[in-house]
Design a protein around this motif. Structure first.
Motif, PDB file in Angstrom:
ATOM      1  N   VAL A  83       7.554  -0.104   2.981  1.00 51.25           N
ATOM      2  CA  VAL A  83       8.863   0.388   3.434  1.00 51.25           C
ATOM      3  C   VAL A  83       9.285  -0.348   4.703  1.00 51.25           C
ATOM      4  O   VAL A  83      10.422  -0.811   4.836  1.00 51.25           O
ATOM      5  N   ILE A  84       8.342  -0.488   5.630  1.00 51.84           N
ATOM      6  CA  ILE A  84       8.666  -1.146   6.905  1.00 51.84           C
ATOM      7  C   ILE A  84       8.969  -2.628   6.679  1.00 51.84           C
ATOM      8  O   ILE A  84       9.957  -3.164   7.202  1.00 51.84           O
ATOM      9  N   ALA A  85       8.138  -3.290   5.865  1.00 53.55           N
ATOM     10  CA  ALA A  85       8.341  -4.725   5.602  1.00 53.55           C
ATOM     11  C   ALA A  85       9.685  -4.961   4.909  1.00 53.55           C
ATOM     12  O   ALA A  85      10.353  -5.970   5.137  1.00 53.55           O
ATOM     13  N   ASN A  86      10.084  -4.023   4.086  1.00 48.29           N
ATOM     14  CA  ASN A  86      11.347  -4.159   3.355  1.00 48.29           C
ATOM     15  C   ASN A  86      12.544  -4.042   4.301  1.00 48.29           C
ATOM     16  O   ASN A  86      13.612  -4.591   4.028  1.00 48.29           O
ATOM     17  N   ILE A  87      12.345  -3.344   5.399  1.00 49.24           N
ATOM     18  CA  ILE A  87      13.434  -3.217   6.387  1.00 49.24           C
ATOM     19  C   ILE A  87      13.466  -4.432   7.306  1.00 49.24           C
ATOM     20  O   ILE A  87      14.524  -5.002   7.561  1.00 49.24           O
ATOM     21  N   VAL A  88      12.283  -4.835   7.799  1.00 47.69           N
ATOM     22  CA  VAL A  88      12.290  -5.913   8.802  1.00 47.69           C
ATOM     23  C   VAL A  88      12.279  -7.303   8.170  1.00 47.69           C
ATOM     24  O   VAL A  88      12.446  -8.296   8.874  1.00 47.69           O
ATOM     25  N   LYS A  89      12.097  -7.355   6.844  1.00 46.84           N
ATOM     26  CA  LYS A  89      12.145  -8.633   6.108  1.00 46.84           C
ATOM     27  C   LYS A  89      11.130  -9.651   6.615  1.00 46.84           C
ATOM     28  O   LYS A  89      11.397 -10.850   6.704  1.00 46.84           O
ATOM     29  N   LYS A  90       9.987  -9.147   6.992  1.00 46.22           N
ATOM     30  CA  LYS A  90       8.861 -10.002   7.380  1.00 46.22           C
ATOM     31  C   LYS A  90       7.582  -9.326   6.882  1.00 46.22           C
ATOM     32  O   LYS A  90       7.568  -8.110   6.705  1.00 46.22           O
ATOM     33  N   PRO A  91       6.512 -10.084   6.733  1.00 47.16           N
ATOM     34  CA  PRO A  91       5.233  -9.430   6.418  1.00 47.16           C
ATOM     35  C   PRO A  91       4.841  -8.492   7.563  1.00 47.16           C
ATOM     36  O   PRO A  91       5.029  -8.840   8.732  1.00 47.16           O
ATOM     37  N   VAL A  92       4.314  -7.333   7.207  1.00 44.91           N
ATOM     38  CA  VAL A  92       4.002  -6.308   8.206  1.00 44.91           C
ATOM     39  C   VAL A  92       2.542  -5.883   8.099  1.00 44.91           C
ATOM     40  O   VAL A  92       2.038  -5.632   6.997  1.00 44.91           O
ATOM     41  N   LYS A  93       1.893  -5.828   9.247  1.00 43.52           N
ATOM     42  CA  LYS A  93       0.558  -5.226   9.320  1.00 43.52           C
ATOM     43  C   LYS A  93       0.697  -3.876  10.009  1.00 43.52           C
ATOM     44  O   LYS A  93       1.023  -3.812  11.198  1.00 43.52           O
ATOM     45  N   LEU A  94       0.479  -2.840   9.237  1.00 41.17           N
ATOM     46  CA  LEU A  94       0.565  -1.469   9.770  1.00 41.17           C
ATOM     47  C   LEU A  94      -0.839  -0.972  10.092  1.00 41.17           C
ATOM     48  O   LEU A  94      -1.736  -1.029   9.245  1.00 41.17           O
ATOM     49  N   MET A  95      -1.025  -0.493  11.315  1.00 42.76           N
ATOM     50  CA  MET A  95      -2.314   0.093  11.697  1.00 42.76           C
ATOM     51  C   MET A  95      -2.058   1.419  12.397  1.00 42.76           C
ATOM     52  O   MET A  95      -1.291   1.474  13.355  1.00 42.76           O
ATOM     53  N   LEU A  96      -2.719   2.454  11.925  1.00 41.48           N
ATOM     54  CA  LEU A  96      -2.602   3.751  12.593  1.00 41.48           C
ATOM     55  C   LEU A  96      -3.630   3.857  13.710  1.00 41.48           C
ATOM     56  O   LEU A  96      -4.750   3.362  13.584  1.00 41.48           O
ATOM     57  N   THR A  97      -3.244   4.520  14.784  1.00 38.60           N
ATOM     58  CA  THR A  97      -4.227   4.872  15.803  1.00 38.60           C
ATOM     59  C   THR A  97      -5.097   6.001  15.247  1.00 38.60           C
ATOM     60  O   THR A  97      -4.762   6.614  14.232  1.00 38.60           O
ATOM     61  N   ARG A  98      -6.190   6.293  15.906  1.00 40.40           N
ATOM     62  CA  ARG A  98      -7.008   7.440  15.482  1.00 40.40           C
ATOM     63  C   ARG A  98      -6.188   8.722  15.548  1.00 40.40           C
ATOM     64  O   ARG A  98      -6.252   9.576  14.661  1.00 40.40           O
TER      65      ARG A  98
END
Lengths: 737, 127
Positions: A425-440
């Motif tokens: 969803v995020i990559a589709n908005i920003v039009k770039k590859p996205v690395k999503l990481m959650l904090t603990r």
């Protein structure tokens, strides 16, 4: 096995993977890339079926169809194939397969045709398919050699990747066979009689087989989802929504965007994402976020653990409550009404969090046209991840390429593909590859916990103190409704995940009723290692000791009496009693026993405990367990899995607890969510009773007996019955007061 | 910095609060939680990650972790080894109690604790 592995497939039984895998079933062992000229094989190696490729240099690559999350499938599953192939194990390379149930679906009775890593089904699901694939590949090699040497195929034998013709004293390596081999358009049929007998196994059951992934895990080279980088990617962090159905009422997006490197602050249905050029900026943005949530449409918003307990208790007793029948033998109500003596007890368990060490993450790269994507993620159900990502992009799952990664712990949490969806969803908005990481902290906020449960137990004894009636009622959020909606719908509202452990299949109880008052309060409940058996066995095995006390018999003797028709169950119970010298009294310490039949693996455990009455802290000194999992593929790792599950069970039994207020989880990190540490470890004593019965599961089976064995031991020591998980110090102190 | 810029991904992110030990590295031979360590604190100092512990993966602890088949998911393993390496530098023959006291800040959710203890004892013996 010369017939389809999957017969008379009942789609409704396939549960939540139904939508994920589509309807394209074929044999589990479909051949691919068939009929290519032999010179191509010589160069690239011959792909003998979907699982195995043999190269001219004798390297054999075997694909593992399920995910490696620490349980050892990356070794155990290829080993099964290598056994029937008669491969030289030292030349085998094990690799993760992609998600493709048509090629890599399993044959488990619960999930036929599905490619899933859950419920301890990997070995039972693939034991026959992989043996068949190995035998099939071997048969192709033998047929080719027989034709080349013009000898009857029946005169050929194999050993360690060599085809041998004893009569002419000729030998040829599999790699050399590949140089001239032709793979038939239709792969040979393998009947069950064509497979080895267990006595002929050379690899399965060998104690010196080590895990193939271990060397990469001691030097930092093992790659997990969180280690992935792709060119041009940006970083996303996420303040996860505290519950489903909330909206962002306000967010200080303008302030956060002032942080150097932050490019986007996105209000999304699952939380507020901060996208940045660097990991530091994305993290700083996350820390700077101030969000107010609008919870008016969130079903979970009124949920408060303490208030909910009052309501659960009231509903459990209210004759007007709708209770769904879960399991039934005879007529428990009638038998209870006619009983000479009745017992009743109330039990509880709290929400628990998976606490997998690798927080949720995913990398998503979407094609320019938005119609296909690549996803890097460690997930327990590859086809489900591709299906849901396809749903986000309004495309088809075949357009989604998932690059499977090692999982830094799964325990059920990584069944749910929320991270790949969020990254997409995020990559589709920003039009770039996205690395999503959650904090603990966000990983805990995004928890999909084991549910909070309430239990009403009733038993009836006749005038000879025989158990004539057993009634187990559970009040809990329906897990299938949240975690497996298609199965929930297909079973008209049953809860497979939540009810495991209530049926008492190995106990001779003439009248048994298990029923459920099903809550749907918007909790994001999920499968947690051991699923329902984690709390249901705590409750039923504890209450069984209460019945034994009423009957005036020892809990060990009573379990033997109740299992008299099941010699395998009796064997684990007797074995663990002998291991622990169960009847020997220890001053200041209590011993408790429990039995479990989780997913057909039989276990019996004994805990030796002491209790600090001033603090309420339980100390487990020793834990013994006997396990009958049928055939054991890789004994060293089987032992490790039992150790692992015992520790997970101990942690859940003694300290793990999430509490909810206003629908939101109140804990935030390992300072207030306590998992077991080294100093809490008892001595573990494990005996695996390997038999030639079909292999059952191994990954979770150590869990269910732990909590009841501890509770039973405390009862023996103190005379007080603990009826609430976790048996944390505060709770124990109150119970002993 | 270590993971995303230097691409030394053997050091893991676990909790971000110094509570789990997955990110343990050495600064001048002393085990620290990298999530609690700023760049300015290590200026001019020698930082060793799991990748630098031994160029050939032949540190006695690495060999012992393989021999005892310690890792399961393996996510905490780098931190466990770095934490244990500090202990063996200070104390060649740690008792079981000393091992437990030194390792108690490192969480292993797969529950490999008994094997970690055995591996440290083995490394101490074979070093």
């Amino acid at each position: 096995m010369n017939k389809p592995i999957i017969e008379n497939l009942d789609l409704s039984r396939r549960g939540f993977v139904k939508g994920a895998v589509g309807l394209s079933f074929s044999f589990a062992l479909g051949g691919v890339l068939l009929g290519r000229p032999s010179e191509v094989y010589a160069a690239e190696g011959a792909k003998l079926n979907a699982y195995v490729t043999i190269a001219a240099d004798n390297t054999i690559t075997i694909l593992c169809p399920t995910s490696e999350m620490g349980q050892g499938v990356l070794t155990a599953l290829p080993l099964i194939l290598a056994e029937e192939l008669d491969a030289d194990w030292s030349k085998v390379k094990c690799e993760l397969a992609t998600g493709n149930p048509r090629l890599y679906g399993g044959a488990h009775k619960m999930f036929p045709g599905a490619q899933v890593t859950l419920a301890s089904v990997s070995v039972p699901a693939y034991y026959m398919p992989l043996r068949t694939a190995g035998a099939q590949a071997r048969k192709v090699l033998l047929d080719n050699v027989a034709a080349e040497w013009k000898v009857p195929v029946g005169e050929l034998t194999t050993d360690k990747s060599m085809v041998i013709h004893a009569k002419s004293k000729r030998r040829i390596s599999y790699g050399d066979v590949v140089k001239f081999a032709k793979v038939p358009a239709e792969l040979p049929k393998i009947a069950e009689g064509d497979l080895k007998k267990p006595g002929q196994f050379k690899l399965i059951g060998r104690k010196d087989i080590k895990r193939v992934d271990v060397p990469s895990k001691v030097n930092g080279t093992a790659k997990y989802g969180i280690d992935v980088q792709v060119p041009g990617m940006v970083y996303a962090s996420l303040m996860h929504a505290p519950m489903d159905g909330v909206k962002v009422a306000s967010v200080n997006a303008d302030d956060v965007k002032k942080i150097k490197g932050v490019t986007h602050v996105l209000s999304l249905p699952f939380g507020v994402a901060v996208v940045a050029d660097t990991v530091e900026a994305s993290r700083a943005g996350r820390m700077a976020l101030k969000v107010e949530w609008d919870t008016k449409d969130a079903k979970a918003a009124p949920f408060d653990s303490e208030k909910a307990k009052e309501e659960y208790a009231r509903k459990a007793k209210d004759p007007a409550s709708e209770a769904m029948e879960a399991f039934k033998t005879g007529d428990a109500d009638k038998a209870l009404a006619g009983a000479a003596r009745t017992l009743e007890a109330l039990y509880w368990s709290e929400h628990t969090y998976h606490a997998q060490m690798e927080p949720m993450n995913a990398v998503a790269k979407i094609a320019d046209d938005g119609q296909s994507a690549e996803i890097w993620v460690g997930t327990q159900v590859l086809p489900l991840a591709s299906a849901v990502v396809a749903g986000v992009l309004k495309t088809t799952p075949d357009k989604i390429k998932i690059h499977p990664q090692l999982l830094g712990g799964g325990f059920g949490r990584r069944i749910w593909p929320d991270a790949p969806v969020q990254a997409t969803v995020i990559a589709n908005i920003v039009k770039k590859p996205v690395k999503l990481m959650l904090t603990r902290e966000d990983d805990i906020m995004a928890a999909r916990p084991r549910p909070m449960t309430h239990h009403v137990m009733k038993a009836g004894l006749d005038d000879k103190k025989n158990l004539v009636s057993w009634h187990h009622r559970i009040v809990a959020e329906n897990v299938d409704a949240v975690a497996a909606p298609p199965r929930f719908a297909a079973t008209k509202g049953r809860d497979y995940i939540g009810w495991v452990g209530m049926s008492q299949d190995f106990y001779n109880i003439p009248n048994l009723k298990a029923d459920a008052i099903r809550e749907q309060r918007g909790m994001r409940v999920h499968a947690w290692r051991g699923i329902g058996a984690g709390y249901n066995k705590f409750v039923s095995e504890s209450f069984l000791d209460e019945v034994a006390a009423a009957r005036g018999v020892d809990p060990f003797d009573y379990r033997l009496e109740l299992t008299k028709n099941h010699p395998r169950a009796q064997a684990v119970i007797k074995t663990v009693a002998a291991m622990s010298d169960y009847k020997r009294k220890r001053p200041g310490r209590g011993l408790g026993i429990a039995f479990s039949d989780y997913h057909d693996t039989l276990t019996a455990g004994v805990a030796e405990v002491s209790v600090d009455k001033a603090t309420g802290k339980i100390k487990v000194h020793n834990y013994w367990i006997a396990v009958d999992p049928g055939l054991v593929i890789q004994p060293e790792n089987a032992q490790a899995q039992i150790e692992s599950a015992i520790v997970y069970g101990l942690s859940g039994a003694l300290s793990e607890e999430l509490s909810m207020k206003g629908g939101a989880i109140q804990q935030s990190n390992f300072n207030d969510y306590h998992v077991l540490r080294m100093s809490d470890m008892p001595e573990l004593h494990i005996k695996i009773i390997a038999t030639n019965n079909p292999p059952t599961g191994m990954g979770e089976v150590g869990i269910p007996t732990v909590a009841p064995a501890i509770g039973n031991a405390v009862a023996q020591l103190t005379g007080k019955r603990l009826r609430h998980l976790p048996m944390s110090a505060d709770r124990v102190k109150k119970a002993l007061a | 910095m270590v993971r995303e810029h230097l691409k030394l991904t053997g050091t893991k992110f676990g909790c971000g609060s110094g509570l789990c030990g997955a990110c343990t590295v050495h600064v001048d031979g002393r085990a620290v939680r990298s999530c609690q360590t700023t760049m300015s604190e290590v200026a001019g100092k020698k930082v060793t990650t799991i990748e630098g512990l031994s160029p050939t993966s032949s540190h006695p602890l690495q060999k012992a972790f393989i021999a005892e088949q310690v890792p399961q998911c393996g996510y905490c393993t780098s931190g466990q080894i770095m934490q244990a390496a500090e202990l063996l530098q200070k104390n060649k023959k740690p008792s079981r109690e000393q091992i437990v006291a030194h390792m108690d800040g490192n969480i292993c959710r797969c529950g490999t604790y008994p094997r970690i203890v055995r591996a440290i004892q083995r490394a101490a013996k074979e070093a």
